[in-house]
Design an enzyme around this catalytic site. Structure first.
Site, PDB file in Angstrom:
ATOM      1  N   CYS A 176       5.337  -0.525   2.197  1.00  0.00           N
ATOM      2  CA  CYS A 176       5.786  -1.915   2.345  1.00  0.00           C
ATOM      3  C   CYS A 176       7.112  -2.036   3.089  1.00  0.00           C
ATOM      4  CB  CYS A 176       5.866  -2.608   0.986  1.00  0.00           C
ATOM      5  SG  CYS A 176       7.026  -1.843  -0.176  1.00  0.00           S
ATOM      6  N   ASP A 194       0.812  -1.217   0.000  1.00  0.00           N
ATOM      7  CA  ASP A 194       0.000   0.000   0.000  1.00  0.00           C
ATOM      8  C   ASP A 194       0.844   1.266   0.000  1.00  0.00           C
ATOM      9  OD1 ASP A 194       1.066  -0.184   2.497  1.00  0.00           O
ATOM     10  OD2 ASP A 194      -0.827  -0.124   3.597  1.00  0.00           O
ATOM     11  N   HIS A 204       8.745  -4.116  -4.185  1.00  0.00           N
ATOM     12  CA  HIS A 204       7.978  -4.530  -3.009  1.00  0.00           C
ATOM     13  C   HIS A 204       8.901  -5.287  -2.052  1.00  0.00           C
ATOM     14  CE1 HIS A 204       4.536  -5.588  -0.581  1.00  0.00           C
ATOM     15  NE2 HIS A 204       4.796  -6.874  -0.692  1.00  0.00           N
TER      16      HIS A 204
END
Length: 884
Positions: free
Chosen positions: A185, A182, A320
Site C-alpha cells: 500500500c 495487498d 494502511h
C-alpha cells in the site's frame, strides 16, 4: 406527484458509458438515476451518459434487459481492483508494473524497448517522476476503487481535511483516494500520488532497495542512534517486491522506507494523520525530506523545487497508507505551515531548504501530470511485452482472477501465480468465455478423480470393466472425455474433445474457447464485442462470419451449378448492407469461389461463372430497399462437438427449408429463403396431406421400435447404461437420445425448479408437472418458451398426445395469471409477446400461421425419425411416399 410520475414512466432508455475506453451501450429504466456500467464497473449519473435515447424496439429491449439482469444477479460484482477507468483496472496495472521496471517506450515507434538498449540504465529511475503529480478528474471522484477512499479514512481524517479546507478558502481541494491493501500500500499510494495509477509500485521498491544498498554507510551514520546495525539487512529485504514477512513477525514498509522514497524521488513526502494523532508525541505524522540529495538535484526543469506529495493513514490502526491528491481544473491544494509535521530523521531547519513556502503555506503535488493518452500508449506497449514473455494477455489474467479465483473464495494469491495458472488453462484448452454475460469458466477436474479409487476412474471401471487405451470414456455430467493410459494406470483428460455446456455464472449455453491473447474463438453468427456503426439487426454489435466481423448477419439463398453433366447445389451467404463497403459481397468473387470450389481447372468455366453471376444478381435484386431477411443462426450459436473434427465432403442435395445440424449438435433451425414454384408446390402438398399421414407413420414406427425382436437402432441407448459410455475409437463424444429430458422452469414470482420429464411428454402432462411442483392451478399458468419468449399454446383437437417441442436443457417461464380473463391481455401486451405485432399478416390469416407452425412440428418429427433410422433427412424424405 413526482413519485407518482416516476412510477408511470416505464420507458426504457439506452445510453453510452462516458468512459472513452469503455463506450459500452447501457439499457436502463427511465426513472433510474445512477447506472452501473456492466462492462467497466463504474457507476454514472444518468445525466452524464452519452447519446441517451428511448428504445422502442421490443426485441432489443428484452435482449439487453435480460443480459443486464444476468450480469447484475449472476456475475460477480467487480471488486475495487477490477473496476476499469479509461480501460484500466488496478489489477491490470499491478501486472504490468514489473515490465515497466525494465522497459521504456520508444517515442518514435511507440513500442517497448529495454531501458538498457535506450541508454537509460538497467532499471527505471523513479527520480524522473520527481516533479509529477496526479490530479483526479471530478467525474471520477465517486468511482469505487479509483476515486474517494471508502475504507473509513474520510471519517478518520475529517478534522485534518477540514483544517486544510479552511486554509483553501473553504474549497475541497485535497481528496483521499483508494489504493489496494495487498501488502504494497505504501508504494501504491506513492505511485498513485505521482501518476494516478499503481503502475510504478514495482519500480519504486526496486529503486528503494538499490538506494539503500548504495547509500548504506550514510544511512548507518545518520541513524546509528535509532537503528541497530543488524536491522539494516531486514530493512533492505523488506524493499524487495517479492518480500513475504516471516509468520508472526510484524515487518513491512515504515518510516525509514518513506524517508528512503523521498530521497529516491528527490522530493519531500508528507505523512498526515488525524489531528489528535498529529498532536501526539508519536511519530504518526512527519515530513520526510530528501536530505541525502543535493538541493539542486531536487528541482524540476523549470528550476523550481519539486513540490511535496502527500499521503496519510486511513484509520486508527495505522496499517494502511492512502494518497491525498488535488482535483483537476481546480486550485492546487495549499498546506498551511501550522499543519506541516516536523521533519523526520534530519534537522528541522532543512524544511525551508527543500520546500518552497508562500504566505506560510506550501503547494502540494503541483500541476505537471502525465496525460491519459500517454499512459494508455505506455500501457499498450507494456502489454505487448507481457504477452510476449508470458504467452497470455494481462487482461485475460485479470479476468481469471476475477471469475475463477474470486469465485472459489481464494484470496491473497500472488499475481504471478495467477498468471501461470491462467497460462496453463489456456494451453490445455480449459478456459472458455460466455458470450451472454462475458464471464470466464474453467473446465477443471481434480487429479484424484482420475486415478484408481477416484470418482471417475471407478465409474468407468465399474461400467466398462477393463479399461482399454484405444477407447474414449466420456463423462457428460463433468463435461469431460478421457482416454486411458495403461502405463500409469490413469485416465487422461482430452480437453480438445471436452467442452463446457453452460456458463458457471449465468448458465447460458454460448460458451467459446479463449486464446492466450484474450481473443474469443468465435463461430459463424456469433455476436462479438465490437460496436456496430449501423447494423440492421439492432443489437449494436458486429457479428463474426468466416474470420471477419460484419454489421449484419448474411442473407442466404440456394443456387444450382450445372457443368459437364454434373449438378451441384450450394447455399450462398450474401452481405449487402455493411457500413464498411469493402465487406459487402462481390458477385464476381462469390461466383468465382463457387465455380473454383466445385469445378477446379475446368476449361471454359468462364461461361458458368457468368451464369452464376446472373443467378446471384437475380436473387439479390430487392424490390423493397428495406427488405432484409438474415439467415437464422441459432445452431451456429451452440457449440458443436463436430466443429472439432475435419469437415466431411459436401454431398449434393436438394435445398430444404429445414436444416438438420445433425445428431451431434441436436440443433434444428429454419432458414428463411425465397421459394421457387416447385418448392411452393411441395409445401402445399405438405399442408394438404402431411399432417395426418406423418402422424400415422410416426405411431407405426414407434410400435415397431418397441417390438421384442427389434434389433438395436443406432443412437439408442439401452436402459441401465452408464453416464460414461465407451466409444470404439478415439473420436469426439456424440450425445445420444435418452428417454428423459430436464426442463428448467422459472415462475414470475421468482421460484425455480428443474423438471425431469419423459421425451414424449404432452402439454397436459407438462402442465400437471408444473402444478404439482409449484402448487399452481392449470388455469393460472401462462407458459412461454424460446427467445424471444412465445406462449406455448394448448394443442388442437386430435393432437393432444403430441410431444412438446422442448429439448433437453431448455428453459421455460411460467407467468402466474390472476384469472382467465387477464391471461390473454397479459400475454398480448407483454414485451415478450410484442414481437408478434411486427408481422404484417392480417388477423384473417391466423389459420395459415397455425398450419405453418404445425408443419414445422411435423418436419421436426421427420428429422427425428431420419436420425433414428441412421439416415440424413433428405434421403429419408425421398423414401417417404406419404409426403408426395
Amino acid at each position: 406527484m413526482l413519485q407518482g410520475s416516476k412510477k408511470k414512466d416505464r420507458r426504457i432508455l439506452s445510453g453510452t458509458c462516458p468512459d472513452p475506453k469503455c463506450q459500452a451501450r447501457l439499457f436502463f429504466p427511465a426513472y433510474g438515476v445512477s447506472i452501473e456500467c456492466t462492462e467497466c464497473g463504474q457507476r454514472h449519473e444518468q445525466r452524464n451518459l452519452l447519446k441517451v435515447e428511448e428504445v422502442t424496439d421490443p426485441d432489443v429491449v428484452l435482449h439487453n434487459l435480460l443480459r443486464n439482469a444476468l450480469l447484475g444477479v449472476t456475475a460477480p460484482k467487480k471488486g475495487t481492483e477490477m473496476v476499469k477507468v479509461m480501460g484500466l483496472s488496478n489489477y491490470h496495472c499491478k501486472l504490468l508494473s514489473p515490465i515497466l521496471t525494465r522497459y521504456g517506450m520508444d517515442k518514435q515507434t511507440g513500442k517497448a524497448k529495454l531501458l538498457g538498449e535506450m541508454n537509460q540504465g538497467e532499471m527505471f529511475d523513479c527520480a524522473l517522476l520527481g516533479d509529477r503529480a496526479f490530479l483526479i478528474d471530478p467525474e471520477h471522484i465517486g468511482t469505487m476503487g479509483y476515486g474517494k477512499d471508502r475504507s473509513g479514512s474520510l471519517l478518520y481524517l475529517h478534522d485534518t481535511l477540514e483544517e486544510i479546507k479552511k486554509a483553501n478558502s473553504n474549497q475541497e481541494c485535497l481528496i483521499p483516494v483508494h489504493v489496494d491493501g495487498d501488502g504494497h500500500c505504501l508504494v501504491h499510494a506513492v505511485s498513485r500520488a505521482l501518476v494516478g495509477r499503481e503502475l510504478f509500485w514495482h519500480a519504486l521498491r526496486e529503486n528503494l532497495k538499490q538506494h539503500f544498498k548504495l547509500n548504506l554507510d550514510r544511512y548507518k551514520a545518520l541513524f546509528h542512534d535509532f537503528i541497530d546495525a543488524a536491522e539494516w539487512e531486514d530493512i533492505i529485504n523488506e524493499c524487495d517486491p517479492l518480500f513475504i514477512p516471516p509468520e508472526g513477525v510484524p515487518l513491512g514498509l515504515r518510516n525509514i522506507h518513506i524517508f528512503g522514497l523521498a530521497n529516491v524521488l528527490h522530493r519531500p513526502i508528507i505523512l498526515l494523520d488525524s489531528l489528535s494523532g498529529m498532536r501526539s508525541c508519536g511519530d504518526y505524522s512527519a515530513t520526510f525530506l530528501p536530505g541525502l540529495v543535493p538541493e539542486e538535484k531536487c528541482q524540476g526543469k523549470d528550476g523550481q523545487l519539486n513540490k511535496p506529495i502527500c499521503i496519510a493513514w486511513s484509520s486508527l490502526g495505522r496499517n494502511h497508507y492512502i494518497p491525498l491528491v488535488g482535483i483537476k481544473r481546480g486550485p492546487l491544494p495549499m498546506l498551511p505551515l501550522k499543519l506541516l509535521p516536523k521533519a523526520w530523521g534530519v534537522p528541522q531547519e532543512l524544511i525551508r531548504k527543500y520546500i518552497l513556502f508562500e504566505d506560510d503555506s506550501c503547494t502540494l503535488g503541483g500541476d505537471r501530470s502525465l496525460q491519459d493518452k500517454y499512459l494508455q500508449r505506455l500501457v499498450t506497449a507494456m502489454e505487448e511485452i507481457f504477452l510476449k514473455k508470458h504467452d497470455i494477455h494481462p487482461s485475460l489474467v485479470a479476468d481469471v482472477h476475477q471469475y475463477i479465483y474470486r469465485r472459489t473464495g481464494v484470496i491473497g494469491i500472488q499475481p504471478e501465480d495467477v498468471t501461470e495458472a491462467a497460462k496453463k488453462a489456456v494451453t490445455e484448452n480449459r478456459l472458455q468465455k460466455c458470450l451472454i454475460c462475458g464471464a470466464l469458466s474453467e473446465l477443471h477436474v481434480p487429479t484424484e478423480w482420475l486415478v484408481p479409487g477416484g470418482k471417475l476412474y471407478n465409474l468407468a471401471a465399474s461400467t466398462h470393466g477393463q479399461l482399454k487405451p484405444d477407447k474414449n470414456y466420456s463423462f457428460p455430467v463433468n463435461h469431460l472425455v478421457c482416454s486411458y493410459d495403461p502405463k500409469d494406470d490413469v485416465l487422461v483428460p482430452d480437453y480438445n474433445l471436452s467442452h463446457l455446456t453452460s456458463c458457471n455464472w449465468c448458465h447460458g449455453t454460448s460458451m467459446r474457447h479463449v486464446k492466450g491473447d484474450g481473443s474469443v474463438v468465435y463461430i459463424d453468427g456469433d455476436r462479438t464485442n465490437s460496436r456496430s456503426a449501423g447494423g440492421k439487426c439492432g443489437c449494436g454489435y458486429k457479428h463474426y462470419w468466416e474470420e471477419k466481423e460484419y454489421d449484419n448477419l448474411p442473407e442466404a439463398f440456394p443456387i444450382t451449378l450445372e457443368w459437364s453433366g454434373r449438378v451441384v447445389r450450394e447455399t450462398v451467404y450474401w452481405f449487402q448492407y455493411e457500413s464498411e463497403v469493402a465487406l459487402n459481397s462481390n458477385v464476381y468473387d462469390v461466383a468465382m469461389k463457387l465455380v473454383t470450389k466445385h469445378f477446379p481447372g475446368e476449361f471454359g468455366s468462364e461461361i458458368l461463372i457468368q451464369k452464376v453471376v446472373s443467378r446471384i444478381l437475380h436473387h439479390t435484386a430487392k424490390k423493397n430497399p428495406d427488405e432484409y431477411t438474415p439467415v437464422t443462426v441459432e445452431g451456429a450459436h451452440s457449440q458443436r462437438v463436430g466443429d472439432m473434427q475435419d469437415e466431411p465432403t459436401t454431398e449434393p442435395h436438394m435445398p430444404t427449408k429445414i436444416i438438420l445440424m445433425g445428431q451431434k449438435s441436436k440443433t434444428l433451425h429454419k432458414e428463411e429463403l425465397n421459394m421457387s414454384k416447385t418448392e411452393r408446390s411441395i409445401q402445399q402438398n405438405i399442408i394438404d396431406n402431411a399432417a395426418l399421414s406423418q402422424k400415422r407413420k410416426t405411431d407405426k414406427l414407434r410400435q415397431e421400435l418397441k417390438g421384442p425382436g427389434q434389433p438395436s437402432v443406432p443412437g439408442i441407448v439401452k436402459d441401465g447404461s452408464s453416464s460414461a459410455p465407451v466409444t470404439p475409437t478415439k473420436s469426439p463424444f456424440s450425445p445420444v437420445p435418452t428417454k428423459e429430458k430436464k426442463i428448467r422452469v422459472t415462475t414470475s414470482d421468482g421460484r425455480q425448479a428443474t423438471l425431469t420429464l419423459q421425451v414424449s411428454v404432452t402439454f397436459s402432462e407438462f402442465q400437471e408437472s408444473i402444478a404439482k411442483e409449484f402448487k399452481l392451478p392449470l388455469h393460472l399458468q401462462c407458459i412461454r418458451y424460446g427467445f424471444p419468449p412465445k406462449e406455448l399454446h394448448r394443442p388442437k383437437v386430435g393432437f393432444e398426445n403430441e410431444a412438446l417441442p422442448l429439448q433437453h436443457g431448455d428453459r421455460v417461464s411460467v407467468e402466474i395469471m390472476k384469472d382467465n380473463k387477464e391471461s390473454v391481455p397479459a400475454c398480448s401486451t407483454s414485451v415478450a409477446c410484442s414481437w408478434k405485432a411486427e408481422e404484417d399478416e392480417a388477423s384473417g390469416q391466423a389459420s395459415v400461421k397455425d398450419v405453418q407452425d404445425h408443419i414445422d412440428l411435423e418436419m421436426s418429427s421427420l428429422c427425428l425419425l431420419a436420425t433414428l433410422m441412421g439416415e440424413d433427412v433428405w434421403s429419408y424424405a425421398k423414401k417417404a411416399t406419404i409426403l408426395i
